[in-house]
Design an enzyme around this catalytic site. Structure first.
Site: not given
Ligand code: GLP
Length: 242
Positions: A67, A143
């Protein structure tokens, strides 16, 4: 779903790095799906260390990231393109032509998403997709929603996700409202999926993903239907599992 629990996040990261490294050793031209966020950072550090030791070679892999934020270009300090460049690509000497990330500045986001899916297909599909997990159960930026999404698309970010990811943006920096993300079907087409979740904030989403029904309100629960999905957890993220 193959679920493995490790005493801490460092060990879960090493386990993930070993799976990714195994994929690249078996097929040096692997097509890897990559993720951003804080969870993959120790995984990327392990992979970089292996590359520096000369046991892993990224020169022929092809990567597709999940993304990108709409409105952020590759030079923006908070863009996922920049994140990947700093935390992995530049350190394993990957070249521009190996790297794919949706273009957050595309004039026509939907056309950009169609082109992105076409590029994944043209590369032969994803051999291994690495995933993190949102606190609300999201994967990529899919989402919670009434229906599972299909191909890549432009998504409006939930308030929870914008709150969770605010920490990556400097004070005064406007947090994007939209992102381009691989859809659930794009992710599910990967031949292998490795999801990593660490820390107590992920415990409820982990429980819902593994033990709950397959429900688009918990997007990651779709992984129950994947033939080759591995979930790597630390003990905190696994704390609500029996
Ligand atoms: C973002 C990304 C996701 C990721 C999520 C969790 O929203 N788009 O791909 O899994 O964050 O992030 P973190 O690993 O910092 O908790």
């Amino acid at each position: 779903m193959n679920v493995r629990v490790y005493p801490n996040g460092d060990l879960a990261a090493i386990a993930a790095a070993v799976l990714i490294a195994g994929q690249v050793v078996d097929d040096p031209q692997s097509v890897l799906g990559l993720a951003t966020g804080s969870t993959p950072l120790p995984i990327y550090r392990e992979l970089i260390a292996m590359a520096h030791r000369g046991v892993l070679d990224f020169r022929r892999v092809v990567t597709f990231n999940l993304d990108e934020y709409v409105g952020l270009g590759p030079e923006h300090p908070c863009s996922y393109r920049r994140f990947m460049q700093e935390n992995l690509f530049s350190q394993v000497k990957m070249r521009e032509e190996q790297i794919h990330i949706p273009d957050g500045l595309a004039a026509d986001p939907e056309a950009e998403c169609r082109a992105y899916d076409a590029a994944i297909a043209e590369a032969g599909g994803l051999d291994l997709q690495l995933l993190g997990l949102g606190v609300n159960g999201h994967i990529g930026f899919n989402e919670p929603a009434p229906r599972f999404t299909t191909n890549s698309y432009c998504v409006r970010l939930s308030e929870q996700t914008r709150r969770d990811n605010r920490r990556f943006f400097a004070q005064g920096e406007t947090m994007p409202t939209h992102a381009l993300t691989m859809g659930i079907a794009s992710i599910m087409q990967a031949r292998r999926i490795v999801l990593v979740a660490t820390g107590p904030k992920k415990a409820q989403a982990v429980r819902d993903m593994i033990l709950g029904p397959v429900d688009p309100m918990v997007p990651a629960s779709i992984l129950q239907m994947h033939r080759h999905a591995t979930v790597l957890l630390d003990s905190e993220a696994a704390s609500l599992l029996p």
